[in-house]
Design a protein around this motif. Structure first.
Motif, mmCIF file in Angstrom:
data_model
loop_
_atom_site.group_PDB
_atom_site.id
_atom_site.type_symbol
_atom_site.label_atom_id
_atom_site.label_comp_id
_atom_site.label_asym_id
_atom_site.label_seq_id
_atom_site.Cartn_x
_atom_site.Cartn_y
_atom_site.Cartn_z
ATOM 1 N N LEU A 58 -2.728 8.264 -12.156
ATOM 2 C CA LEU A 58 -1.637 7.352 -12.468
ATOM 3 C C LEU A 58 -0.531 7.381 -11.416
ATOM 4 N N GLY A 59 -0.180 8.569 -10.965
ATOM 5 C CA GLY A 59 0.895 8.715 -9.992
ATOM 6 C C GLY A 59 0.496 8.214 -8.619
ATOM 7 N N HIS A 60 -0.762 8.441 -8.253
ATOM 8 C CA HIS A 60 -1.256 8.030 -6.942
ATOM 9 C C HIS A 60 -2.291 6.936 -7.130
ATOM 10 N N ASN A 61 -1.791 5.709 -7.330
ATOM 11 C CA ASN A 61 -2.722 4.617 -7.628
ATOM 12 C C ASN A 61 -2.835 3.606 -6.481
ATOM 13 N N VAL A 62 -2.566 4.080 -5.250
ATOM 14 C CA VAL A 62 -2.874 3.371 -3.999
ATOM 15 C C VAL A 62 -1.996 2.163 -3.660
ATOM 16 N N GLU A 102 10.459 10.382 -4.978
ATOM 17 C CA GLU A 102 9.986 11.407 -4.038
ATOM 18 C C GLU A 102 8.657 10.983 -3.408
ATOM 19 N N PHE A 103 7.762 10.458 -4.230
ATOM 20 C CA PHE A 103 6.445 10.032 -3.752
ATOM 21 C C PHE A 103 6.539 8.832 -2.815
ATOM 22 N N GLU A 139 17.586 4.957 -0.823
ATOM 23 C CA GLU A 139 18.347 3.811 -1.337
ATOM 24 C C GLU A 139 17.422 2.663 -1.746
ATOM 25 N N LEU A 140 16.490 2.324 -0.867
ATOM 26 C CA LEU A 140 15.537 1.255 -1.161
ATOM 27 C C LEU A 140 14.637 1.641 -2.342
ATOM 28 N N ALA A 141 14.219 2.888 -2.390
ATOM 29 C CA ALA A 141 13.378 3.368 -3.490
ATOM 30 C C ALA A 141 14.100 3.212 -4.825
ATOM 31 N N HIS A 142 15.396 3.547 -4.829
ATOM 32 C CA HIS A 142 16.191 3.424 -6.055
ATOM 33 C C HIS A 142 16.322 1.965 -6.483
ATOM 34 N N GLU A 143 16.479 1.072 -5.510
ATOM 35 C CA GLU A 143 16.571 -0.356 -5.834
ATOM 36 C C GLU A 143 15.236 -0.875 -6.352
ATOM 37 N N HIS A 144 14.168 -0.477 -5.659
ATOM 38 C CA HIS A 144 12.836 -0.964 -6.007
ATOM 39 C C HIS A 144 12.419 -0.512 -7.409
ATOM 40 N N VAL A 180 0.887 -1.163 0.000
ATOM 41 C CA VAL A 180 0.000 0.000 0.000
ATOM 42 C C VAL A 180 0.923 1.211 0.000
ATOM 43 N N LYS A 181 0.779 2.063 -1.011
ATOM 44 C CA LYS A 181 1.660 3.209 -1.191
ATOM 45 C C LYS A 181 1.266 4.359 -0.252
ATOM 46 N N PRO A 182 2.114 5.404 -0.159
ATOM 47 C CA PRO A 182 1.820 6.505 0.766
ATOM 48 C C PRO A 182 0.422 7.116 0.616
ATOM 49 N N ASP A 183 -0.108 7.179 -0.596
ATOM 50 C CA ASP A 183 -1.443 7.761 -0.757
ATOM 51 C C ASP A 183 -2.499 6.853 -0.128
#
Length: 158
Positions: free
Chosen positions: A113-117, A67-68, A47-52, A12-15
């Motif tokens: 698209l950017g905030h797709n939950v 950033e998101f 770092e994790l975001a870049h890997e993911h 579940v993403k930040p949004d």
């Protein structure tokens, strides 16, 4: 164990976290008969975001993505079940919520698209699951267990 032959990564993403959708998402997968084997409420660092999101590193939207995903906590999970990755993807919907059917998580809750939950491993990307699970979870953070009542989930269960 034969019915729980596949594990899949979901987040579940930040949004979605900000909108209070963690419980809704978990309920939907539980209702479907999938079994939760790992979960972690966490803040993703750069770092994790870049890997993911490494595969998108050269795309113009990469910085915004990083950033998101690092802006607020996420809820990372591993679900298990027969054909789990495909099942989860079907429940999640299309990447673009506008193209997602009502009844899917993105079709019901996604705004753009950017905030797709939610993020789910791609069933067409061989190895995506293992790669993402290993990125977010240590082996000892995943619990090997059998949900009671699986007799009512799979017709050929013991």
């Amino acid at each position: 164990m034969s019915h729980h032959d596949e594990r899949t990564f979901v987040m579940v993403k930040p949004d979605g976290v900000n909108r209070g959708l963690i419980g809704e998402v978990v309920s939907r997968f539980e209702d479907r008969g999938l079994q939760l084997v790992g979960a972690k409420f966490m803040q993703i660092d750069e770092e994790l975001a870049h890997e993911h999101y490494g595969e998108h590193a050269d795309k113009p939207f990469f910085d915004g993505l990083v950033e998101f995903i690092t802006s607020d906590p996420v809820f990372a999970m591993v679900w298990e079940g027969a054909d789990a990755t495909r099942q989860v993807r079907a429940m999640v919907g299309e990447t673009d919520p506008a193209e997602s059917d009502p009844g899917t998580i993105r079709g019901d809750f996604g705004l753009d698209l950017g905030h797709n939950v939610i993020h789910a491993s791609d069933h067409e990307d061989e190895g995506a699951n293992e790669r993402e699970i290993d990125l977010f979870f240590e082996e000892d953070e995943l619990v090997d267990w059998t949900r009671s009542g699986t007799t009512w989930v799979y017709e050929d269960a013991e």
